[in-house]
Write a protein that holds these residues in place. Structure first.
Motif, mmCIF file in Angstrom:
data_model
loop_
_atom_site.group_PDB
_atom_site.id
_atom_site.type_symbol
_atom_site.label_atom_id
_atom_site.label_comp_id
_atom_site.label_asym_id
_atom_site.label_seq_id
_atom_site.Cartn_x
_atom_site.Cartn_y
_atom_site.Cartn_z
ATOM 1 N N HIS A 1 12.602 49.484 40.398
ATOM 2 C CA HIS A 1 12.056 48.503 39.455
ATOM 3 C C HIS A 1 13.066 47.413 39.117
ATOM 4 O O HIS A 1 12.770 46.242 39.107
ATOM 5 N N GLN A 2 14.259 47.842 38.795
ATOM 6 C CA GLN A 2 15.258 46.877 38.346
ATOM 7 C C GLN A 2 16.607 47.302 38.923
ATOM 8 O O GLN A 2 17.175 48.303 38.492
ATOM 9 N N LEU A 3 17.085 46.566 39.916
ATOM 10 C CA LEU A 3 18.298 47.000 40.605
ATOM 11 C C LEU A 3 19.536 46.580 39.826
ATOM 12 O O LEU A 3 19.631 45.443 39.355
ATOM 13 N N SER A 4 20.482 47.517 39.661
ATOM 14 C CA SER A 4 21.749 47.087 39.041
ATOM 15 C C SER A 4 22.649 46.569 40.158
ATOM 16 O O SER A 4 22.643 47.096 41.267
ATOM 17 N N PRO A 5 23.419 45.499 39.863
ATOM 18 C CA PRO A 5 24.246 44.895 40.911
ATOM 19 C C PRO A 5 25.397 45.807 41.315
ATOM 20 O O PRO A 5 25.856 46.623 40.520
ATOM 21 N N ARG A 6 25.850 45.653 42.563
ATOM 22 C CA ARG A 6 26.991 46.458 43.020
ATOM 23 C C ARG A 6 28.264 45.945 42.333
ATOM 24 O O ARG A 6 28.499 44.731 42.291
ATOM 25 N N PRO A 7 29.066 46.837 41.757
ATOM 26 C CA PRO A 7 30.280 46.365 41.080
ATOM 27 C C PRO A 7 31.298 45.813 42.080
ATOM 28 O O PRO A 7 31.288 46.191 43.250
ATOM 29 N N VAL A 8 32.156 44.920 41.624
ATOM 30 C CA VAL A 8 33.213 44.422 42.508
ATOM 31 C C VAL A 8 34.531 45.067 42.112
ATOM 32 O O VAL A 8 34.734 45.456 40.958
ATOM 33 N N ALA A 9 35.420 45.188 43.086
ATOM 34 C CA ALA A 9 36.704 45.840 42.831
ATOM 35 C C ALA A 9 37.471 45.080 41.761
ATOM 36 O O ALA A 9 37.437 43.851 41.709
ATOM 37 N N ALA A 10 38.161 45.846 40.910
ATOM 38 C CA ALA A 10 38.934 45.228 39.831
ATOM 39 C C ALA A 10 40.068 44.400 40.426
ATOM 40 O O ALA A 10 40.385 44.516 41.603
ATOM 41 N N ARG A 11 40.697 43.615 39.563
ATOM 42 C CA ARG A 11 41.772 42.750 40.029
ATOM 43 C C ARG A 11 42.939 43.613 40.520
ATOM 44 O O ARG A 11 43.211 44.666 39.986
ATOM 45 N N TYR A 12 43.567 43.127 41.563
ATOM 46 C CA TYR A 12 44.754 43.824 42.060
ATOM 47 C C TYR A 12 45.951 43.027 41.569
ATOM 48 O O TYR A 12 46.037 41.823 41.780
ATOM 49 N N SER A 13 46.814 43.682 40.812
ATOM 50 C CA SER A 13 47.887 42.872 40.229
ATOM 51 C C SER A 13 49.197 43.066 40.972
ATOM 52 O O SER A 13 49.562 44.169 41.362
ATOM 53 N N LYS A 14 49.882 41.944 41.181
ATOM 54 C CA LYS A 14 51.183 41.977 41.838
ATOM 55 C C LYS A 14 52.213 42.356 40.782
ATOM 56 O O LYS A 14 52.039 42.085 39.600
ATOM 57 N N ALA A 15 53.303 42.962 41.261
ATOM 58 C CA ALA A 15 54.374 43.300 40.331
ATOM 59 C C ALA A 15 54.988 42.013 39.802
ATOM 60 O O ALA A 15 55.462 41.183 40.570
#
Ligand SMILES: Nc1ncnc2c1ncn2[C@@H]1O[C@H](COP(=O)(O)OP(=O)(O)O)[C@@H](O)[C@H]1O
Ligand SMILES: [Mg+2]
Length: 505
Positions: free
Chosen positions: A170-184
């Motif tokens: 009925h109502q599709l939830s969107p696919r999540p995107v990967a969180a931010r990858y942080s550089k040191a």
């Protein structure tokens, strides 16, 4: 009829597939969960019942049996709520019973039907991917699951109703995107430290070869400051290491927002830490500080204040690079290859050895205090140095010291030399001199004749053990690597020996 939903149990950082089998049969109303559930899992039925009612579904007055298979594997944690609820929804026809057969499901339920976040989503998603399954996880954990791969199917709904709607189409939830990858970045910098040339040099050697280090000095000398700057001169994590570090954090529930970073872990547990907190275990098995420091640094400040039993518990992971925790009917292993940095005052008053200071209890003050750290524990620390206080005059007079970036460059080159040498010997699982075994170290760090004589003299005079002999060679190898030379000479061995014998212990 039995409905089945797949979920996982965690054994160390491995996610093992678990089958949730739900049967709704005629008989007196009952709700039983079998298959070695712990308390959190057993309580799950109350949350599931409430969440289903809140979502407009009620359980039939029948005999409900939930079996978590394999039955002999202990099930811990709250992530079984969602698979159990989905199994029941399938059994009563609220969702098509085959809707989730290609998914691995985990999530905790709140009484109002919301799906709350759980730990371990990343290893679960990786396990799902390797079994060609998708994953259904809490909305908050979606960004974490997305790290497992670009083509893995992810449903991360906010509540049971949204999930039912998604499954019914009925109502599709969107696919999540990967969180931010942080550089040191934004790490404290070595440039802020004035003076302390010896300590800076030894910190660089420790970083280059992965050696353990102990700093002894009065309060305010900058020991904690130096230790906190070690990650800034270590090379960033490679993708493989980053994944391991993130999996351990995920299991421990410390991967906030699914953010992963290539910065090496730096853990500094308080000295009141228990054995379970440090090496892992406890009521619900959880990785300890040694595992959270995997591929990074474990900093023990005020070393003698730690309980001697806890410190001796560190000897096994220091040697083996992993911890093994025995449970009633399973053995759980977490990786724990960390670099140990320790700091301590020379005595209880903190000033023993400082010119012009005499402890009230005389020499015993320092002896008693330092005696709290056992010999076998100290034997595993290759670099031991005194860190004297820096006077205000020294602080003001100094020009700015080298920054972390400059030092990190030398460390990186020295590490590459080691890597190349290990590869030349056909070894791929060892990356630093500190991790090399005695056989290998005798091959790659063979001392010349003069250095051998020096080692023999030192070992006669200071009665060095066989382990100490190899450990001196390892440090000498790193010193030569920093200098960019292949052959180990007397000066490298002499410097390595001075760090082993130098400090007051
Ligand atoms: N070598 C140094 N260069 C610059 N500041 C220093 C130095 N040593 C100590 N300090 C100052 O003293 C404070 C305490 O240092 P800290 O590392 O906590 O000492 P310790 O752990 O040896 O007791 C630091 O926050 C810093 O302000
Ligand atoms: Mg300190």
């Amino acid at each position: 009829m039995v409905t089945r939903v797949q979920t996982v149990a965690f054994l160390g950082i491995d996610a093992v597939l678990v089958d949730v089998q739900v049967q709704v049969a005629p008989g007196l109303p009952a709700f039983n969960i079998v298959g070695l559930p712990d308390k959190a899992v057993a309580e799950s039925k109350e949350r599931v019942r409430a969440a289903l009612i809140a979502s407009g579904l009620s359980l039939p007055p029948k005999r409900i049996t939930i079996n978590l298979a394999p039955a002999d594997l202990p099930k811990e944690g709250s992530h079984y709520d969602l698979p159990i609820a989905l199994g029941l929804m399938g059994a009563i026809g609220a969702v098509p019973s085959d809707a989730v057969q290609n998914f691995l499901v985990l999530g905790e339920l709140a009484l109002d039907g919301r799906i709350s976040s759980v730990s371990g989503t990343l290893p679960a998603a990786i396990a799902a991917n390797s079994h060609q399954l998708g994953i259904i996880c809490p909305e908050a954990c979606g960004p974490e699951a997305a790290w497992a791969g670009e083509d893995i199917d992810i449903i991360a709904p906010a509540n049971l109703l949204a999930l039912a709607n998604h499954l019914a189409g009925h109502q599709l939830s969107p696919r999540p995107v990967a969180a931010r990858y942080s550089k040191a970045e934004n790490m404290p910098d070595l440039g802020e430290i004035r003076g302390q040339e010896l300590a800076r040099r030894v910190l660089e050697i420790a970083a280059a070869g992965g050696h353990n280090m102990l700093m002894i000095g009065p309060p305010g000398a900058g020991k904690s400051m130096l230790a906190a700057r070690l990650p800034s001169i270590l090379p960033p994590l490679n993708p493989r290491e980053m994944l391991d570090v993130s999996m351990i954090r995920s299991i421990a529930g410390e991967l906030a927002g699914g953010q992963i970073s290539d910065q090496r872990p730096f853990r500094c547990p308080h000295h009141s830490a228990s054995m379970a907190a440090l090496v892992g275990g406890g009521l619900k098995v959880r990785p300890g500080e040694v595992s959270l420091a995997h591929n990074g640094v474990l900093f023990l400040d005020e070393l003698p204040e730690f309980s001697p039993r806890v410190l001796d518990g560190l000897r096994q992971p220091l040697e083996a690079g992993e911890t093994s925790i025995a449970r009633a009917n399973a053995r759980v292993t977490y990786p724990a290859r960390f670099q140990l940095i320790a700091a301590m005052n020379p005595c209880k008053c903190g000033l023993a050895g400082t010119p012009g200071h005499t402890c009230r209890r005389g020499d015993r003050c320092a002896d008693d205090y330092q005696g709290r750290v056992s010999g076998p524990f100290l034997d595993r620390i290759d670099l031991r140095i005194d860190v004297p206080a820096v006077s205000a005059r020294d602080m003001i007079g100094r020009s700015k010291a080298e920054t972390s970036k400059q030092v990190a460059k030398r460390v990186e080159i020295a590490r590459q030399r080691q890597q190349k040498r290990f590869l030349a010997h056909g070894i791929t699982n060892i990356h630093t001199n500190a991790a090399a075994n005695p056989d290998l170290i005798e091959k790659i760090a063979a001392p010349d004749k003069v250095s051998q004589d020096l080692l023999v003299q030192a070992s006669d005079r200071f009665s060095l053990s066989a382990r100490a002999y190899h450990r001196v060679l390892k440090v000498a190898r790193t010193i030569a690597d920093l200098a960019g030379v292949e052959k180990i000479s007397r000066s490298h061995v002499a410097e390595a020996l001075s760090y082993r014998l130098g400090a007051r212990t």
